[in-house]
Design a protein around this motif. Structure first.
Motif, PDB file in Angstrom:
ATOM      1  N   LEU A 161       0.907  -1.412  -0.216  1.00 29.78           N
ATOM      2  CA  LEU A 161       0.204   0.038  -0.660  1.00 29.78           C
ATOM      3  C   LEU A 161       0.942   1.238   0.087  1.00 29.78           C
ATOM      4  O   LEU A 161       0.379   1.983  -0.358  1.00 29.78           O
ATOM      5  N   GLY A 162       2.027   1.132   0.629  1.00 26.54           N
ATOM      6  CA  GLY A 162       2.687   2.694   1.141  1.00 26.54           C
ATOM      7  C   GLY A 162       1.793   3.452   1.473  1.00 26.54           C
ATOM      8  O   GLY A 162       1.143   2.980   2.109  1.00 26.54           O
ATOM      9  N   ARG A 163       1.628   4.885   0.784  1.00 23.15           N
ATOM     10  CA  ARG A 163       0.900   5.462   1.736  1.00 23.15           C
ATOM     11  C   ARG A 163      -0.636   5.863   0.894  1.00 23.15           C
ATOM     12  O   ARG A 163      -1.503   6.506   1.058  1.00 23.15           O
ATOM     13  N   ALA A 164      -1.263   4.949   0.403  1.00 19.95           N
ATOM     14  CA  ALA A 164      -2.247   4.734  -0.539  1.00 19.95           C
ATOM     15  C   ALA A 164      -3.681   4.128   0.426  1.00 19.95           C
ATOM     16  O   ALA A 164      -3.547   3.255   1.550  1.00 19.95           O
ATOM     17  N   ALA A 165      -4.915   4.743   0.118  1.00 18.77           N
ATOM     18  CA  ALA A 165      -5.657   4.511   0.986  1.00 18.77           C
ATOM     19  C   ALA A 165      -6.102   2.878   0.292  1.00 18.77           C
ATOM     20  O   ALA A 165      -6.157   3.013  -0.629  1.00 18.77           O
ATOM     21  N   LEU A 166      -7.282   2.261   1.014  1.00 15.82           N
ATOM     22  CA  LEU A 166      -7.433   0.837   1.517  1.00 15.82           C
ATOM     23  C   LEU A 166      -9.017   0.632   1.132  1.00 15.82           C
ATOM     24  O   LEU A 166      -9.773   1.369   2.393  1.00 15.82           O
ATOM     25  N   TRP A 167      -9.838   0.341  -0.085  1.00 18.69           N
ATOM     26  CA  TRP A 167     -11.017   0.671  -0.021  1.00 18.69           C
ATOM     27  C   TRP A 167     -11.225  -0.779  -0.414  1.00 18.69           C
ATOM     28  O   TRP A 167     -11.024  -1.565  -1.300  1.00 18.69           O
ATOM     29  N   THR A 168     -12.571  -1.226   0.136  1.00 19.04           N
ATOM     30  CA  THR A 168     -13.361  -2.790  -0.628  1.00 19.04           C
ATOM     31  C   THR A 168     -14.320  -2.138  -0.538  1.00 19.04           C
ATOM     32  O   THR A 168     -15.166  -0.884  -0.835  1.00 19.04           O
ATOM     33  N   TYR A 169     -15.216  -2.903  -1.187  1.00 22.49           N
ATOM     34  CA  TYR A 169     -16.391  -3.019  -1.706  1.00 22.49           C
ATOM     35  C   TYR A 169     -17.685  -4.002  -1.634  1.00 22.49           C
ATOM     36  O   TYR A 169     -17.319  -5.175  -1.527  1.00 22.49           O
ATOM     37  N   ASP A 170     -18.875  -4.147  -1.692  1.00 20.31           N
ATOM     38  CA  ASP A 170     -19.976  -5.256  -2.043  1.00 20.31           C
ATOM     39  C   ASP A 170     -20.627  -5.621  -2.939  1.00 20.31           C
ATOM     40  O   ASP A 170     -20.555  -4.831  -3.882  1.00 20.31           O
ATOM     41  N   ALA A 171     -21.745  -6.463  -2.760  1.00 18.56           N
ATOM     42  CA  ALA A 171     -22.051  -6.851  -3.671  1.00 18.56           C
ATOM     43  C   ALA A 171     -23.133  -5.978  -4.339  1.00 18.56           C
ATOM     44  O   ALA A 171     -23.302  -6.266  -6.231  1.00 18.56           O
ATOM     45  N   ARG A 172     -23.354  -4.797  -3.824  1.00 19.54           N
ATOM     46  CA  ARG A 172     -24.222  -3.734  -3.417  1.00 19.54           C
ATOM     47  C   ARG A 172     -23.509  -2.681  -4.263  1.00 19.54           C
ATOM     48  O   ARG A 172     -23.879  -1.960  -5.264  1.00 19.54           O
TER      49      ARG A 172
END
Length: 217
Positions: free
Chosen positions: A94-105
């Protein structure tokens, strides 16, 4: 969700942060100069954000190099990772990057916030090809290059949900491709009509003769 659906959901998320009178400047598949590295989506602003999307079927093999490249040129970097890959994401990737995830919707959640950095305008300016060095800043260049497609995209999707087929409006070459496709269709129609006109006199004449013989008998 495939990449197109994630992009559509991401653009809807970006749109929600703006009033209907001000739409963000965005583009998809942005190439970083001559590097060959391409960001899935860029939101241009004084602190531009680069987004990299990895769906459940994508490999993470290039993710570290991609994030490192984006981090050189953009204040904010966001890695949007499918839930099945989250356990494989390390701080080194990641380094300084943000981490997002998502659901099926298509609802996003922030796993790690990331860190914004000020990028030197001189460094960003390196993303501009020599033929476009008439612009004084990178943002001025981006506005000149992508404002028209962004405006078209937001106009088309105004007042409704964003669909995957809307992504084509963010392509600078969409209208040219549509014009070329229409030209091909028109040309095919012309030659089909011409061919029918060449065949018809013979077939019509034969039919007339046959009908006349049948009538005389």
């Amino acid at each position: 969700m495939n990449e197109a659906k994630v992009k559509a959901a991401l653009l809807a998320e970006i749109r929600r942060k703006y009033s209907r009178f001000k739409r963000p400047l965005v583009t998809t598949e942005f190439t970083l100069g001559d590097s060959g590295v391409r960001a899935d989506l860029i939101h241009f602003s004084r602190k531009s954000t680069a987004f990299e999307i990895k769906t459940e079927r994508d490999s993470l093999r290039r993710l570290h190099a991609q994030i490192a490249a984006y981090s050189q040129f953009f204040s904010n970097v966001v890695a949007i990772i499918a839930p099945n890959h989250l356990a494989k994401i390390t701080p080194e990737i990641l380094g300084r990057a943000a981490l997002w995830t998502y659901d099926a919707r298509g609802k996003f959640s922030v796993v790690l916030p990331g860190r914004s950095e000020r990028i030197s305008p001189d460094i960003q300016y390196n993303l501009i090809h020599e033929s476009n060095k008439k612009f004084s800043t990178f943002l001025e260049y981006a506005e000149s290059r992508y404002a028209q497609t962004s405006q078209k995209f937001w106009e088309v999707t105004q007042g409704r949900s964003i669909k995957t087929e809307d992504l084509k409006f963010l392509s600078r070459f969409h209208e040219e491709r549509e014009t070329a496709a229409q030209f091909i269709r028109d040309r095919e129609d012309y030659w089909n009509e011409w061919l029918a006109a060449q065949i018809c006199p013979h077939s019509c004449q034969s039919s007339s003769v046959s009908s006349a013989r049948a009538g005389s008998s």
